[in-house]
Design a protein around this motif. Sequence first.
Motif, PDB file in Angstrom:
ATOM      1  N   LEU A   1      65.752 -11.897  94.336  1.00 19.90           N
ATOM      2  CA  LEU A   1      65.488 -10.483  94.596  1.00 19.90           C
ATOM      3  C   LEU A   1      63.878 -10.287  94.632  1.00 19.90           C
ATOM      4  CD1 LEU A   1      67.867  -8.934  91.786  1.00 19.90           C
ATOM      5  CD2 LEU A   1      68.197  -9.190  94.293  1.00 19.90           C
TER       6      LEU A   1
ATOM      7  N   ASP B   1      73.787  -6.004  92.924  1.00 17.90           N
ATOM      8  CA  ASP B   1      73.707  -5.099  93.598  1.00 17.90           C
ATOM      9  C   ASP B   1      73.168  -3.457  93.569  1.00 17.90           C
ATOM     10  OD1 ASP B   1      75.699  -3.949  95.743  1.00 17.90           O
ATOM     11  OD2 ASP B   1      76.410  -2.619  93.990  1.00 17.90           O
TER      12      ASP B   1
ATOM     13  N   TYR C   1      70.411  -3.381  91.996  1.00 22.17           N
ATOM     14  CA  TYR C   1      68.878  -3.540  92.315  1.00 22.17           C
ATOM     15  C   TYR C   1      68.791  -3.387  93.713  1.00 22.17           C
ATOM     16  CZ  TYR C   1      64.130  -5.497  92.511  1.00 22.17           C
ATOM     17  OH  TYR C   1      62.945  -5.462  92.735  1.00 22.17           O
ATOM     18  N   ARG C   2      69.401  -3.876  94.493  1.00 22.20           N
ATOM     19  CA  ARG C   2      69.297  -3.893  96.076  1.00 22.20           C
ATOM     20  C   ARG C   2      69.471  -2.272  96.672  1.00 22.20           C
ATOM     21  NH1 ARG C   2      72.808  -9.478  96.656  1.00 22.20           N
ATOM     22  NH2 ARG C   2      70.856 -10.798  97.356  1.00 22.20           N
TER      23      ARG C   2
END
Length: 312
Positions: A23, A291, A293-294
């Motif tokens: 990430l 998911d 965080y994105r």
Amino acid sequence: MHKLLIISRHAADYRRLIDAARLPDLEMTAASDAGNATAAAAGCDLALGEPSLLRQILPQMPLLRWAQATWAGVEPLVDGQVRRDYTLTNARGVFGPLMSEYVFGYLLAHERRMFEKHASQQAGRWDPRPPGTLRGKQLGLLGVGSIGAALARTAKHFGMRVKGYTRASEDCGDVDAYFHGDDRRAFASELDYLVSVMPNTAATRHFVDAALLRALPNGAVFVNPGRGSTVDEAALAEALKAGVLAGAVLDVFQEEPLPPDHVFWRTPNLLITSHTAALSFPDDIAPVFIDNYRRLLGGQPLRYRVDFDRGY
């Protein structure tokens, strides 16, 4: 650059899984308890962990913007005694299969007389009594969120009829009939199995009370892998002793661990599974954080946001 505090008994596993996702713009600190997390907490704007541990570290996190809980239940963080100036998300969509294994494992054991057959075997007694079947039986779900929907879907696999009791929603197509408000008696009538997966709120406290238990047909079985607070434990013990219910399977309780002098230890036709129905596994929970965080980076709404006032 975001700074994430991972606070969990499985912190190392979560860090490994999140590292593997590569990430962007994320620094991580991992700790297994609040004591080891204190030094890093002040500089972190994100958190991932178990609600009981998150509650302990919240006062040391002035920059906190978002916390991802690793449990579906977030009671330690919504009781009104702790801060609410951040976004809280919980784990949903991952416990349905585990809950289905748990619930239907015991429903099948009841229908197929597994415990009785084993007792006969131990006694050296041939036992030709025929088993029952789930096909055609009625399952009542108290709560039809993501877990309830998974249970309804599994019930359909076995040819069961499904009734759902919810606050207002009617979103699951695998539920044959929905009930709300004062429809408790109509909901409970003709059920073979009652399963509670309600959240812990003021409105659900002792929802499974003497009146609801009396509305069930004789021979019904109650299963509670949801929240202990939803059950009037004295009323349930009395219903089992009186033979109103054929049995109960309980995973959660108002006080845990269950005290040695609790009436449930001496209640007939009751199986206690000690809060093991659907454990949080990092392999299941880490993708929920990844998911979200994105989504955070992309300016999208986070999934599974908790309403502090509702408690879920």
